[in-house]
Scaffold this motif. Structure first.
Motif, PDB file in Angstrom:
ATOM      1  N   ASP A 292     -12.324  -8.889  13.852  1.00 32.43           N
ATOM      2  CA  ASP A 292     -11.843  -7.308  15.285  1.00 32.43           C
ATOM      3  C   ASP A 292     -12.033  -6.285  14.372  1.00 32.43           C
ATOM      4  O   ASP A 292     -12.328  -5.460  15.324  1.00 32.43           O
ATOM      5  CB  ASP A 292     -10.972  -7.651  16.026  1.00 32.43           C
ATOM      6  N   TRP A 293     -11.597  -6.314  13.741  1.00 30.63           N
ATOM      7  CA  TRP A 293     -11.707  -4.692  12.609  1.00 30.63           C
ATOM      8  C   TRP A 293     -12.259  -5.342  11.353  1.00 30.63           C
ATOM      9  O   TRP A 293     -12.228  -6.626  10.714  1.00 30.63           O
ATOM     10  CB  TRP A 293      -9.970  -4.499  12.481  1.00 30.63           C
ATOM     11  N   LEU A 294     -12.358  -4.173  10.653  1.00 33.54           N
ATOM     12  CA  LEU A 294     -12.658  -4.469   9.377  1.00 33.54           C
ATOM     13  C   LEU A 294     -11.928  -3.423   8.869  1.00 33.54           C
ATOM     14  O   LEU A 294     -10.600  -3.095   9.072  1.00 33.54           O
ATOM     15  CB  LEU A 294     -14.311  -3.316   8.589  1.00 33.54           C
ATOM     16  N   GLY A 295     -11.268  -4.213   7.207  1.00 27.18           N
ATOM     17  CA  GLY A 295     -10.625  -3.362   6.789  1.00 27.18           C
ATOM     18  C   GLY A 295     -10.877  -3.212   5.267  1.00 27.18           C
ATOM     19  O   GLY A 295     -12.359  -3.008   4.567  1.00 27.18           O
ATOM     20  N   ILE A 296     -10.176  -2.344   4.242  1.00 28.44           N
ATOM     21  CA  ILE A 296     -10.815  -1.811   2.867  1.00 28.44           C
ATOM     22  C   ILE A 296      -9.658  -1.382   2.122  1.00 28.44           C
ATOM     23  O   ILE A 296      -7.814  -1.050   2.653  1.00 28.44           O
ATOM     24  CB  ILE A 296     -11.594  -0.831   3.036  1.00 28.44           C
ATOM     25  N   SER A 297      -9.119  -2.241   0.793  1.00 26.47           N
ATOM     26  CA  SER A 297      -8.717  -1.672  -0.342  1.00 26.47           C
ATOM     27  C   SER A 297      -9.390   0.180  -0.682  1.00 26.47           C
ATOM     28  O   SER A 297     -10.129  -0.559  -1.352  1.00 26.47           O
ATOM     29  CB  SER A 297      -8.683  -3.024  -0.945  1.00 26.47           C
ATOM     30  N   ALA A 298      -8.952   0.655  -0.786  1.00 26.64           N
ATOM     31  CA  ALA A 298      -9.347   2.072  -1.361  1.00 26.64           C
ATOM     32  C   ALA A 298      -8.761   2.604  -2.243  1.00 26.64           C
ATOM     33  O   ALA A 298      -7.462   3.791  -1.683  1.00 26.64           O
ATOM     34  CB  ALA A 298      -9.737   2.598  -0.430  1.00 26.64           C
ATOM     35  N   TYR A 299      -8.500   2.389  -3.557  1.00 28.12           N
ATOM     36  CA  TYR A 299      -6.963   3.593  -4.351  1.00 28.12           C
ATOM     37  C   TYR A 299      -7.680   4.671  -5.010  1.00 28.12           C
ATOM     38  O   TYR A 299      -9.458   4.297  -6.032  1.00 28.12           O
ATOM     39  CB  TYR A 299      -6.387   2.754  -5.154  1.00 28.12           C
ATOM     40  N   ASP A 300      -7.455   5.530  -4.900  1.00 33.19           N
ATOM     41  CA  ASP A 300      -7.867   6.520  -6.113  1.00 33.19           C
ATOM     42  C   ASP A 300      -6.968   6.554  -7.127  1.00 33.19           C
ATOM     43  O   ASP A 300      -5.736   6.715  -7.321  1.00 33.19           O
ATOM     44  CB  ASP A 300      -7.185   8.250  -5.057  1.00 33.19           C
ATOM     45  N   VAL A 301      -8.310   6.155  -8.303  1.00 35.62           N
ATOM     46  CA  VAL A 301      -7.717   6.321  -9.598  1.00 35.62           C
ATOM     47  C   VAL A 301      -8.283   7.907  -9.969  1.00 35.62           C
ATOM     48  O   VAL A 301      -8.626   7.179 -11.346  1.00 35.62           O
ATOM     49  CB  VAL A 301      -7.805   4.762 -10.486  1.00 35.62           C
ATOM     50  N   GLY A 302      -8.661   9.029  -9.719  1.00 36.08           N
ATOM     51  CA  GLY A 302      -9.611   9.571 -10.044  1.00 36.08           C
ATOM     52  C   GLY A 302     -10.801  10.673  -9.634  1.00 36.08           C
ATOM     53  O   GLY A 302     -11.206  11.420 -10.277  1.00 36.08           O
ATOM     54  N   GLU A 303     -11.005   9.989  -8.112  1.00 30.09           N
ATOM     55  CA  GLU A 303     -11.670  10.482  -7.544  1.00 30.09           C
ATOM     56  C   GLU A 303     -11.255  11.646  -6.600  1.00 30.09           C
ATOM     57  O   GLU A 303      -9.699  11.578  -6.805  1.00 30.09           O
ATOM     58  CB  GLU A 303     -12.215   9.709  -6.122  1.00 30.09           C
ATOM     59  N   ARG A 304     -11.563  12.597  -6.340  1.00 29.19           N
ATOM     60  CA  ARG A 304     -11.387  14.179  -6.454  1.00 29.19           C
ATOM     61  C   ARG A 304     -11.093  13.697  -4.950  1.00 29.19           C
ATOM     62  O   ARG A 304     -10.318  15.138  -4.424  1.00 29.19           O
ATOM     63  CB  ARG A 304     -12.644  15.105  -6.418  1.00 29.19           C
ATOM     64  N   THR A 305     -12.139  13.481  -3.634  1.00 25.48           N
ATOM     65  CA  THR A 305     -11.303  13.391  -2.724  1.00 25.48           C
ATOM     66  C   THR A 305     -11.693  11.883  -1.992  1.00 25.48           C
ATOM     67  O   THR A 305     -12.475  11.400  -2.508  1.00 25.48           O
ATOM     68  CB  THR A 305     -12.841  13.965  -1.830  1.00 25.48           C
ATOM     69  N   ALA A 306     -11.539  11.604  -0.655  1.00 22.06           N
ATOM     70  CA  ALA A 306     -11.167  10.986   0.054  1.00 22.06           C
ATOM     71  C   ALA A 306     -12.875  10.017   0.430  1.00 22.06           C
ATOM     72  O   ALA A 306     -13.383   8.788   0.166  1.00 22.06           O
ATOM     73  CB  ALA A 306     -10.380  10.447   1.347  1.00 22.06           C
ATOM     74  N   LYS A 307     -13.115  11.415   0.334  1.00 22.01           N
ATOM     75  CA  LYS A 307     -15.509  11.053   0.729  1.00 22.01           C
ATOM     76  C   LYS A 307     -15.181  10.386  -0.153  1.00 22.01           C
ATOM     77  O   LYS A 307     -16.196   9.304  -0.378  1.00 22.01           O
ATOM     78  CB  LYS A 307     -15.923  12.173   0.671  1.00 22.01           C
TER      79      LYS A 307
ATOM     80  N   PRO B 268      -1.209   8.229  -9.665  1.00 20.46           N
ATOM     81  CA  PRO B 268      -0.501   9.965 -10.511  1.00 20.46           C
ATOM     82  C   PRO B 268      -1.410  10.710 -11.143  1.00 20.46           C
ATOM     83  O   PRO B 268      -2.304  10.109 -12.363  1.00 20.46           O
ATOM     84  CB  PRO B 268       0.875   9.015 -11.750  1.00 20.46           C
ATOM     85  N   GLY B 269      -1.764  11.496 -11.043  1.00 23.71           N
ATOM     86  CA  GLY B 269      -2.267  12.752 -12.019  1.00 23.71           C
ATOM     87  C   GLY B 269      -3.205  14.006 -11.489  1.00 23.71           C
ATOM     88  O   GLY B 269      -2.394  14.020 -10.690  1.00 23.71           O
ATOM     89  N   ALA B 270      -3.517  14.999 -11.905  1.00 23.85           N
ATOM     90  CA  ALA B 270      -3.286  15.905 -11.275  1.00 23.85           C
ATOM     91  C   ALA B 270      -4.073  16.487 -10.014  1.00 23.85           C
ATOM     92  O   ALA B 270      -3.975  17.499  -9.197  1.00 23.85           O
ATOM     93  CB  ALA B 270      -4.388  16.893 -12.488  1.00 23.85           C
ATOM     94  N   GLN B 271      -5.094  15.059  -9.751  1.00 23.99           N
ATOM     95  CA  GLN B 271      -5.796  15.061  -8.178  1.00 23.99           C
ATOM     96  C   GLN B 271      -5.191  14.601  -7.343  1.00 23.99           C
ATOM     97  O   GLN B 271      -4.898  14.412  -6.047  1.00 23.99           O
ATOM     98  CB  GLN B 271      -6.493  13.945  -8.689  1.00 23.99           C
ATOM     99  N   LYS B 272      -3.524  14.437  -7.455  1.00 21.04           N
ATOM    100  CA  LYS B 272      -2.870  13.008  -6.375  1.00 21.04           C
ATOM    101  C   LYS B 272      -3.366  14.240  -5.337  1.00 21.04           C
ATOM    102  O   LYS B 272      -3.305  13.501  -4.339  1.00 21.04           O
ATOM    103  CB  LYS B 272      -1.765  12.867  -7.029  1.00 21.04           C
ATOM    104  N   ALA B 273      -2.451  15.234  -5.482  1.00 21.71           N
ATOM    105  CA  ALA B 273      -1.965  16.117  -3.531  1.00 21.71           C
ATOM    106  C   ALA B 273      -3.637  16.772  -3.372  1.00 21.71           C
ATOM    107  O   ALA B 273      -2.829  16.529  -2.376  1.00 21.71           O
ATOM    108  CB  ALA B 273      -1.154  17.064  -4.975  1.00 21.71           C
ATOM    109  N   ALA B 274      -4.273  16.864  -4.402  1.00 17.65           N
ATOM    110  CA  ALA B 274      -5.527  17.240  -3.616  1.00 17.65           C
ATOM    111  C   ALA B 274      -6.438  15.470  -2.745  1.00 17.65           C
ATOM    112  O   ALA B 274      -7.411  16.174  -1.457  1.00 17.65           O
ATOM    113  CB  ALA B 274      -6.550  18.242  -4.530  1.00 17.65           C
TER     114      ALA B 274
END
Length: 385
Positions: free
Chosen positions: A274-289, A316-322
């Protein structure tokens, strides 16, 4: 395979725990068919629920015994509620989203979601995800607790006995599922889901394109083609049981961090999902894109099913808020993405890192500002029409 010298990636793939027996979760790296409308369906279910606070206990809970004195209070004193009988009705209308969370003791303790609502600046989650391994049964009390808090429940249904048994666990290999060795358990679970009546998301065997779970084809026990066959076998058991109140969620890991395996080869087909899912964790990427687009593009080569980000968070890191701030315009720019589930666990809670949006004031501010820009879909809330 993550580079073991890379602390971020190594943390990301440390075998995560599940709610209850193992306490937390450390993640891997990680157009709808129908709309929310009962009219024309002609299929509803009535559920009579108790009034006031109650203890969640009994054989089905996928958690340790509830501490004395803790409880979940249902949202309404009205005892009868009419709900959609078809789970697919809960696919959001175009433009609206799910704001989901996975957090310790949610949805068992109502204070958890109310606390997250406060942390999110007053925006309440309308989805809650929790983990159930195959030593545990289906607990209808947890489903009632979720809906009593205005949240669609999503079960991450894990065919293993927990992390303490290791990552292979031959007794839960895909072959054992295909050959019917777990049919009695699956039939019992399906029957309980059907009898409960409430729609529930079922995310079977997530992150199957990695190697860190017993249900992964590349973990040294399973063979190519078996994941898809196991999924279809389970789905067919639910279909024969009449459990049509299930939203089937197929949820790989992002390509970054996963094994070099074809996602299409693992996909059971639109008739089973019915739906696709995805596990997606930022470990240093600058953007969600940067994190999400490569995997979404790969999926769109073989299916147009709606996508839910079933686990996400930022290390955690300098990129987290952005990075956190970038997630919300990305969601709004993708009408085929119906929402997200934030993994609100700290390292101390078993997350492997502090993925929470409350880890810094800057991240909290970015999350609060962003989530307010979303139009959230309505979930049945325990009140009669």
């Amino acid at each position: 395979m993550p580079d073991p010298t890379d602390e971020a990636e190594a943390d990301e793939h440390t075998e995560h725990t599940e709610h209850t027996d193992d306490g937390g979760r450390n993640p891997g790296s990680g157009t709808g068919r129908t709309r929310l409308a009962v009219a024309g369906l002609g299929l509803v279910a009535a559920l009579v629920i108790g009034v006031g606070a109650y203890e969640l206990g009994g054989g089905g809970n996928n958690r340790a015994a509830q501490p004395a004195g803790t409880s979940v209070t249902l949202a309404s004193p009205t005892p009868t509620v009419t709900i959609p009988g078809k789970a697919a009705l809960l696919t959001p209308p175009k433009g609206s989203k799910y704001f989901g969370v996975a957090a310790p003791d949610a949805p068992w303790r109502s204070s958890v979601l109310s606390g997250i609502t406060k942390d999110a600046g007053g925006t309440a989650p309308n989805m809650v995800q929790y983990f159930v391994n195959w030593t545990k049964g289906f607990d209808p009390g947890v489903i009632r607790a979720a809906y009593g808090q205005n949240a669609l429940p999503v079960i991450s249904w894990e065919p293993w006995a927990g992390r303490a048994k290791g990552t292979q666990q031959p007794e839960y290999s895909l072959a054992t599922i295909i050959d019917g060795k777990h049919d009695a358990y699956i039939k019992t679970f399906a029957k309980a889901v059907k009898e409960n009546g409430w729609p529930v998301g079922l995310r079977f065997g997530h992150e199957m394109n990695g190697h860190w779970y017993p249900w992964a084809e590349r973990n040294g026990v399973n063979k190519p083609g078996q994941y898809k066959a196991a999924w279809k076998h389970i789905h067919d058991i639910f279909r024969r049981a009449g459990a049509d109140n299930v939203i089937w969620i197929w949820s790989p890991n992002t390509l970054r961090g996963a094994d070099p395996v074809s996602l299409k080869s693992l996909y059971p087909g639109d008739a089973y999902v019915d739906w696709l899912g995805i596990s997606a964790y930022d470990v240093g990427e600058r953007t969600a894109k940067q994190l999400l687009d490569p995997t979404l593009t790969r999926m769109r080569a073989f299916t147009e099913r709606p996508l839910l980000i079933t686990e996400t968070g930022s290390q955690p890191g300098a990129q987290k808020a952005a990075w956190t701030a970038s997630l919300f315009p990305w969601l709004k720019s993708h009408p085929d993405v119906i929402g997200f589930v934030w993994f609100q666990y700290t390292r101390a809670q078993g997350g492997g890192a502090d993925w929470t949006f409350t880890s810094t004031s800057a991240a909290r501010h970015a999350f609060r500002k962003g989530v307010k820009t979303l139009t959230l879909t309505k979930v049945p809330d325990g009140r009669s029409d």
